[in-house]
Design a protein around this motif. Structure first.
Motif, PDB file in Angstrom:
ATOM      1  N   PRO A  34      14.877  26.648 -87.723  1.00  0.00           N
ATOM      2  CA  PRO A  34      15.628  25.407 -87.875  1.00  0.00           C
ATOM      3  C   PRO A  34      17.119  25.720 -88.095  1.00  0.00           C
ATOM      4  O   PRO A  34      17.485  26.276 -89.140  1.00  0.00           O
ATOM      5  N   LEU A  37      18.926  24.715 -91.400  1.00  0.00           N
ATOM      6  CA  LEU A  37      18.580  25.588 -92.534  1.00  0.00           C
ATOM      7  C   LEU A  37      19.383  26.891 -92.469  1.00  0.00           C
ATOM      8  O   LEU A  37      19.922  27.360 -93.480  1.00  0.00           O
ATOM      9  N   HIS A  38      19.474  27.442 -91.279  1.00  0.00           N
ATOM     10  CA  HIS A  38      20.182  28.719 -91.141  1.00  0.00           C
ATOM     11  C   HIS A  38      21.676  28.556 -91.410  1.00  0.00           C
ATOM     12  O   HIS A  38      22.310  29.448 -91.981  1.00  0.00           O
ATOM     13  N   MET A  41      21.888  28.533 -95.208  1.00  0.00           N
ATOM     14  CA  MET A  41      21.672  29.885 -95.747  1.00  0.00           C
ATOM     15  C   MET A  41      22.939  30.735 -95.564  1.00  0.00           C
ATOM     16  O   MET A  41      23.358  31.459 -96.480  1.00  0.00           O
ATOM     17  N   MET A 119      18.402  20.500 -99.291  1.00  0.00           N
ATOM     18  CA  MET A 119      18.744  21.631 -98.431  1.00  0.00           C
ATOM     19  C   MET A 119      19.203  22.833 -99.254  1.00  0.00           C
ATOM     20  O   MET A 119      18.896  23.982 -98.924  1.00  0.00           O
ATOM     21  N   LEU A 122      16.079  24.463-100.744  1.00  0.00           N
ATOM     22  CA  LEU A 122      15.243  25.166 -99.769  1.00  0.00           C
ATOM     23  C   LEU A 122      15.942  26.385 -99.167  1.00  0.00           C
ATOM     24  O   LEU A 122      15.323  27.430 -98.957  1.00  0.00           O
ATOM     25  N   ALA A 126      14.632  30.288 -99.286  1.00  0.00           N
ATOM     26  CA  ALA A 126      14.393  31.157 -98.127  1.00  0.00           C
ATOM     27  C   ALA A 126      15.164  32.472 -98.227  1.00  0.00           C
ATOM     28  O   ALA A 126      14.864  33.429 -97.503  1.00  0.00           O
ATOM     29  N   PRO A 129      12.685  35.677-100.033  1.00  0.00           N
ATOM     30  CA  PRO A 129      11.836  36.572 -99.220  1.00  0.00           C
ATOM     31  C   PRO A 129      12.654  37.442 -98.270  1.00  0.00           C
ATOM     32  O   PRO A 129      12.261  38.579 -97.986  1.00  0.00           O
ATOM     33  N   LYS A 133      12.389  41.431 -97.517  1.00  0.00           N
ATOM     34  CA  LYS A 133      12.253  41.948 -96.151  1.00  0.00           C
ATOM     35  C   LYS A 133      13.305  43.032 -95.885  1.00  0.00           C
ATOM     36  O   LYS A 133      13.004  44.068 -95.284  1.00  0.00           O
ATOM     37  N   SER A 136      12.144  46.174 -97.280  1.00  0.00           N
ATOM     38  CA  SER A 136      10.987  46.717 -96.557  1.00  0.00           C
ATOM     39  C   SER A 136      11.429  47.460 -95.300  1.00  0.00           C
ATOM     40  O   SER A 136      10.659  48.236 -94.736  1.00  0.00           O
TER      41      SER A 136
ATOM     42  N   ASP B 150       6.384  42.765 -95.429  1.00  0.00           N
ATOM     43  CA  ASP B 150       7.064  42.191 -94.274  1.00  0.00           C
ATOM     44  C   ASP B 150       6.388  40.883 -93.848  1.00  0.00           C
ATOM     45  O   ASP B 150       7.065  39.881 -93.572  1.00  0.00           O
ATOM     46  N   SER B 153       6.993  38.078 -96.459  1.00  0.00           N
ATOM     47  CA  SER B 153       8.373  37.580 -96.452  1.00  0.00           C
ATOM     48  C   SER B 153       8.624  36.706 -95.221  1.00  0.00           C
ATOM     49  O   SER B 153       9.319  35.703 -95.310  1.00  0.00           O
ATOM     50  N   SER B 154       8.033  37.054 -94.085  1.00  0.00           N
ATOM     51  CA  SER B 154       8.174  36.190 -92.906  1.00  0.00           C
ATOM     52  C   SER B 154       7.473  34.855 -93.116  1.00  0.00           C
ATOM     53  O   SER B 154       8.018  33.797 -92.794  1.00  0.00           O
ATOM     54  N   ALA B 156       6.851  33.283 -95.825  1.00  0.00           N
ATOM     55  CA  ALA B 156       7.449  32.437 -96.860  1.00  0.00           C
ATOM     56  C   ALA B 156       8.897  32.059 -96.541  1.00  0.00           C
ATOM     57  O   ALA B 156       9.496  31.268 -97.261  1.00  0.00           O
ATOM     58  N   GLY B 157       9.449  32.590 -95.461  1.00  0.00           N
ATOM     59  CA  GLY B 157      10.884  32.458 -95.212  1.00  0.00           C
ATOM     60  C   GLY B 157      11.278  31.321 -94.287  1.00  0.00           C
ATOM     61  O   GLY B 157      10.523  30.366 -94.088  1.00  0.00           O
ATOM     62  N   SER B 158      12.480  31.449 -93.710  1.00  0.00           N
ATOM     63  CA  SER B 158      13.073  30.356 -92.948  1.00  0.00           C
ATOM     64  C   SER B 158      12.392  30.148 -91.597  1.00  0.00           C
ATOM     65  O   SER B 158      12.503  29.082 -91.009  1.00  0.00           O
ATOM     66  N   HIS B 159      11.703  31.172 -91.095  1.00  0.00           N
ATOM     67  CA  HIS B 159      10.940  30.973 -89.863  1.00  0.00           C
ATOM     68  C   HIS B 159       9.487  30.613 -90.180  1.00  0.00           C
ATOM     69  O   HIS B 159       8.675  30.461 -89.274  1.00  0.00           O
ATOM     70  N   VAL B 162       9.302  27.759 -95.527  1.00  0.00           N
ATOM     71  CA  VAL B 162      10.498  27.000 -95.906  1.00  0.00           C
ATOM     72  C   VAL B 162      11.119  26.318 -94.684  1.00  0.00           C
ATOM     73  O   VAL B 162      11.584  25.177 -94.773  1.00  0.00           O
ATOM     74  N   GLY B 163      11.088  27.008 -93.540  1.00  0.00           N
ATOM     75  CA  GLY B 163      11.586  26.395 -92.308  1.00  0.00           C
ATOM     76  C   GLY B 163      10.837  25.109 -91.992  1.00  0.00           C
ATOM     77  O   GLY B 163      11.438  24.090 -91.624  1.00  0.00           O
ATOM     78  N   GLN B 165       9.296  23.179 -94.135  1.00  0.00           N
ATOM     79  CA  GLN B 165       9.653  22.152 -95.116  1.00  0.00           C
ATOM     80  C   GLN B 165      10.976  21.494 -94.741  1.00  0.00           C
ATOM     81  O   GLN B 165      11.157  20.286 -94.904  1.00  0.00           O
ATOM     82  N   VAL B 166      11.906  22.303 -94.250  1.00  0.00           N
ATOM     83  CA  VAL B 166      13.214  21.760 -93.863  1.00  0.00           C
ATOM     84  C   VAL B 166      13.061  20.790 -92.691  1.00  0.00           C
ATOM     85  O   VAL B 166      13.642  19.701 -92.702  1.00  0.00           O
ATOM     86  N   MET B 187       4.753  25.952 -89.086  1.00  0.00           N
ATOM     87  CA  MET B 187       5.590  26.682 -90.032  1.00  0.00           C
ATOM     88  C   MET B 187       5.247  26.305 -91.472  1.00  0.00           C
ATOM     89  O   MET B 187       5.037  27.165 -92.316  1.00  0.00           O
TER      90      MET B 187
END
Lengths: 302, 302
Positions: A34, A37-38, A41, A119, A122, A126, A129, A133, A136, B150, B153-154, B156-159, B162-163, B165-166, B187
């Motif tokens: 989205p 969102l980005h 962030m 926003m 959220l 984001a 995590p 990552k 990792s 990894d 984190s993917s 739970a993240g923006s992709h 959370v993505g 939810q947005v 998502m």
């Protein structure tokens, strides 16, 4: 980056460029969904910032192993961006109306003022995590990656940063003892400062003796960092500070200044400075950037 | 846990007991400071819950390797508790006034109703790093731990969550196409469902063929899970649901029911059910608990 002749401010500029370029590469872009969102962030993370935590990661890495090869540099950059992501998320949540209710951060509207509360909430969620990552993906031995993740999760968790924020929130308008205030600051700001220094050491394969020296250094400057913040909040105007000044007194938050007075707070900062420098003695000249960072943190006036 | 003769509801009760006992051990207690924060974290995590994501971790682990030894069981328990921690934090933030503004969750006051907004925000923030710490402690090869981190984190993240939810928040009151709605649900709910199944597989050393079958299964039930949620929200009263019913329509959220109608939504769920079962065929009898979980998710009425 590992040129010790470079003046400190130029080295710091290199650090800022390096961590921001790493963040720019690893943060999702507005070309990906989205997109909104980005955008939020990136606003939360890529705005102006001192990047002190990132600098501590690099400086600690250099203190452990001064000849940075490509892999080591990448590991430090990933660790540095991870701590900046955690720091950025915490600022966004800290600024929310149910917390500090701040409208100005680093000279810009806070995230929820610009994008709305949902926003801001959220986007910061984001970032967490993403920090893990980043770790990792560090090109170091898997066992060290796991240690790094363990350290960051402790620093960012209920016995670290968030725990400190809770003690802070729960004691607004109440008297704290010096011991309680110190405990709160050790967790709220100190945990991530210590975490940054330790992540630099772990990414560089430091032995336990070196780690101990670095922990002692970090504990002292972590505390000093918060005392200096309290002093600045009490003495500097909003424009110079880049955020709303005098908030602590206004919101009746216990601070070093309210508890010890301004002069004693300054004396305390100087003592912590000496403690930090003494801890670095065994590390020799390689610890130069850590020494300079201690000076920088303690002498900043904005 | 790995007794396939046990009726499903008894197996599920074992799963719930097992993940809740793991969470109870790893969540900080009220004997540790900050005690109040730890009380809120435990309230957010240890209340009544279906533990579907945890069950998927164990069931997926069993599908890969049906003879659970102690280490394997511990790895699955840590992975299961990690996904439940992420799920719990997301519910707390989702319920906040700036989001869904919900007062009731699983039949109890939501976290911010009971403890205030600041504490709800912060307690949930502290659950995220704890989830990653859980994974960092899994007794499997370090490279697998890193893969697990990894994946979480993917998810739970923006992709991922959370993505989703947005997209949800940004489209309240707007018409969505079926494709957009599907993407949002993949998502918002699907990412963590898929993540749970994959974490079970990774903790069990599954090969890429098995992982692919499990991903196909998870994609279908992840989507089905959300469609069923929409159906329940539109058809079941608050008391039976354990949360405020009819919220979707009231807040003009796009749902499968609002977009496809109730009957077509039910047909769609049945198609997804068949897709999920077909994906499991190559795994044979060991996938029994995954098949039963698909039935459970799809047939639940509260």
């Amino acid at each position: 980056m590992n040129d010790f002749v470079l003046p400190f401010d130029q080295w710091l500029a290199q650090v800022v460029a390096s961590v921001e370029s790493t963040l720019d590469v690893y943060l999702p872009t507005e070309d990906e969904e989205p997109a909104f969102l980005h955008e939020v962030m990136r606003y939360a993370v890529l705005g102006p910032g001192k990047r002190v935590r990132a600098a501590l990661v690099y400086a600690s890495g250099l203190a452990c192993q001064s000849s940075l090869d490509t892999e080591h540099f990448k590991a430090l950059s990933l660790a540095a961006s991870a701590v900046e992501l955690i720091h950025a998320y915490s600022l966004v949540h800290d600024d929310l109306p149910c917390m500090d209710n701040d409208e100005l951060r680093r000279g810009r509207p806070t995230c929820h003022i610009k994008y709305g509360e949902a926003m801001a909430l959220l986007a910061a969620d984001a970032l967490q995590p993403l920090a893990f990552k980043q770790l990792s993906q560090m090109p170091v031995a898997p066992a060290l990656v796991i240690q790094a993740i363990d350290i960051l999760s402790s620093a960012a968790g209920s016995h670290g940063m968030v725990g400190g924020q809770v003690i802070d929130v729960c004691h607004v308008g109440q008297q704290l003892s010096l011991t309680q205030l110190q405990q709160m600051h050790r967790m709220k700001t100190g945990a991530m400062i210590e975490g940054s220094v330790l992540l630099g050491a772990i990414s560089s394969g430091a032995n336990s003796e070196v780690r101990q020296a670095l922990e002692d250094y970090a504990a002292a400057i972590g505390l000093a960092f918060q005392v200096v913040d309290d002093i600045l909040d009490a003495t500097v105007d909003s424009q110079s500070l880049g955020k709303t000044a005098g908030k602590d007194e206004q919101s009746q938050k216990p601070t070093y200044v309210s508890l010890m007075g301004l002069e004693s707070s300054k004396t305390f900062v100087n003592q912590l400075h000496q403690t930090a420098l003494a801890a670095l003695l065994p590390l020799g000249p390689q610890a130069q950037r850590l020494r300079e960072l201690a000076d920088f943190i303690i002498r900043r006036h904005y």
